[in-house]
Design an enzyme around this catalytic site. Structure first.
Site, PDB file in Angstrom:
ATOM      1  N   GLY A 193       0.821  -1.209   0.000  1.00  6.82           N
ATOM      2  CA  GLY A 193       0.000   0.000   0.000  1.00  6.82           C
ATOM      3  C   GLY A 193       0.852   1.255   0.000  1.00  6.82           C
TER       4      GLY A 193
ATOM      5  CE1 TYR B  19       4.483   1.075  -8.506  1.00  5.77           C
ATOM      6  CE2 TYR B  19       5.324   0.704  -6.295  1.00  5.77           C
ATOM      7  CZ  TYR B  19       5.551   0.923  -7.650  1.00  5.77           C
ATOM      8  OH  TYR B  19       6.828   0.998  -8.121  1.00  5.77           O
TER       9      TYR B  19
END
Length: 372
Positions: A177, A181
């Site tokens: 996380g 991205y």
């Protein structure tokens, strides 16, 4: 490095650690590093050997390079490993077996690149980049905004991958996380301009990530730990902030912890820098203080000149091992991730744990280019 300093490093980093059913003998983690050494997305015997060599040399926990979940838009290279398909999963099974035979523990990092996908690139050339709002990291139109069906499909892909990881014998999973991205694109206000339940305030922007965590938690056993990697900075924006204050960070972390994240891998560029004014806690320190969950610190461990000079017995090491150990010993964070330094010297861990730091090989230019 003096004999006393080497002994202290060995003593501090040699302490065991556990979360859920994962128990590791020391505090050294191999950070995930994309290498693109898996043609067709299938990790081969060389990949198994690469990880097993570092496990045999004392790394407590290995986090694999990012590996794509089963969604058409998840990847942007056919040399980055997949975490779906019989051929790729068989390759990963061999990796797990090799690492375990070497006495190590290993978790895969599950990854969806989102809008950073290059249009037309493999592994699915006609897959359009997707993101929260159809915006690039620079705020320009790119790809398309995700529909509810897209969101549901990606959540399911992560959950399936987590279940497969446990079935293959991995020791946990990490959800990527961070670094701009897909999951991070929802967390970050600059890329998440949605007006539905997945956008708006910090807690709403965390909803997609929390749904992925919860789905993965439901797909695996109680003994199987979930790590969540997050960062403030993005690959092309080192000043980016998910949270400007500790209060905002609390709003972001609370849904993730409640959904079942067992530990946070808090990525910074330089671990010794304070995250917020008024405290010398780094990002991992703040994440641990706020969430109450164990954290992994990462960011230039073993790379900056002062650090490496200190290991070689040169210089004062103002940002070197002494400060790292100070922070670790006061439980500011729980684990220390080492990346490029482990590329340069597969025996970095055992040399550190046995006081042979003067023998550590310095990272080369090629090692420094490896990104993830």
């Amino acid at each position: 490095m003096t004999h006393q300093q080497a002994d202290r490093a060995a003593r501090s980093l040699s302490r065991p650690f556990g979360v859920r059913g994962l128990h590791v003998p020391n505090r050294i983690v191999m950070a995930p590093m994309t290498r693109q050494f898996s043609p067709g997305g299938v990790p081969g015997p060389d990949v198994a050997q690469y990880y097993a060599r570092r496990a045999a040399a004392g790394v407590g926990l290995i986090v694999t390079e990012g590996t794509y979940v089963d969604h058409a838009s998840a990847g942007t290279s056919d040399r980055v490993p997949r975490f779906h398909g019989d051929d790729a999963l068989a390759g990963w099974s061999d990796v797990v077996e090799a690492v375990h035979q070497a006495g190590g523990k290993i978790i895969p990092q599950l990854w969806h690149v989102g809008v950073t996908r290059t249009p037309g690139a493999p592994p699915v050339p006609d897959a359009e980049p997707v993101s929260p709002s159809g915006l690039s990291l620079q705020g320009e139109p790119k790809g398309r905004a995700m529909t509810q069906q897209d969101l549901d499909d990606v959540v399911a892909a992560f959950a399936t991958a987590a279940a497969d990881a446990e079935r293959l014998g991995f020791d946990g999973v990490e959800l990527h996380g961070a670094h701009g991205y897909l999951i991070d694109q929802f967390l970050w206000s600059s890329t998440n301009r949605r007006t539905d339940a997945y956008g708006g305030g910090v807690a709403s922007r965390a909803r997609f990530a929390a749904e992925i965590v919860a789905a993965c938690r439901s797909a695996v056993s109680d003994s199987f730990p979930l790590f969540f990697r997050l960062s403030q900075w993005k690959m092309d924006n080192y000043e980016a902030k998910l949270a400007e204050t500790a209060t905002e960070l609390d709003a972001l972390l609370a849904p993730l912890a409640e959904a079942g994240a067992d530990a946070f891998h808090a990525s910074t560029r330089r671990y010794w820098l304070p995250e917020f004014d008024g405290s010398d806690l780094n990002f991992a320190g703040w994440v641990k203080k706020i969430s109450g969950r164990p954290t992994v610190t990462v960011g230039s461990v073993g790379l900056d000149g002062d650090f490496f000079n200190l290991f070689q017995g040169r210089g004062s090491g103002a940002t070197g091992i002494e400060q790292l150990l100070d922070r670790l010993e006061r439980d500011e964070f729980d684990l220390v991730a080492v990346g490029r330094a482990l590329l340069a010297d597969p025996e970095w861990a055992v040399k550190t744990l046995t006081g042979r730091t003067a023998d550590i090989t310095s990272p080369s230019g090629e090692a420094l280019k490896t990104l993830h």
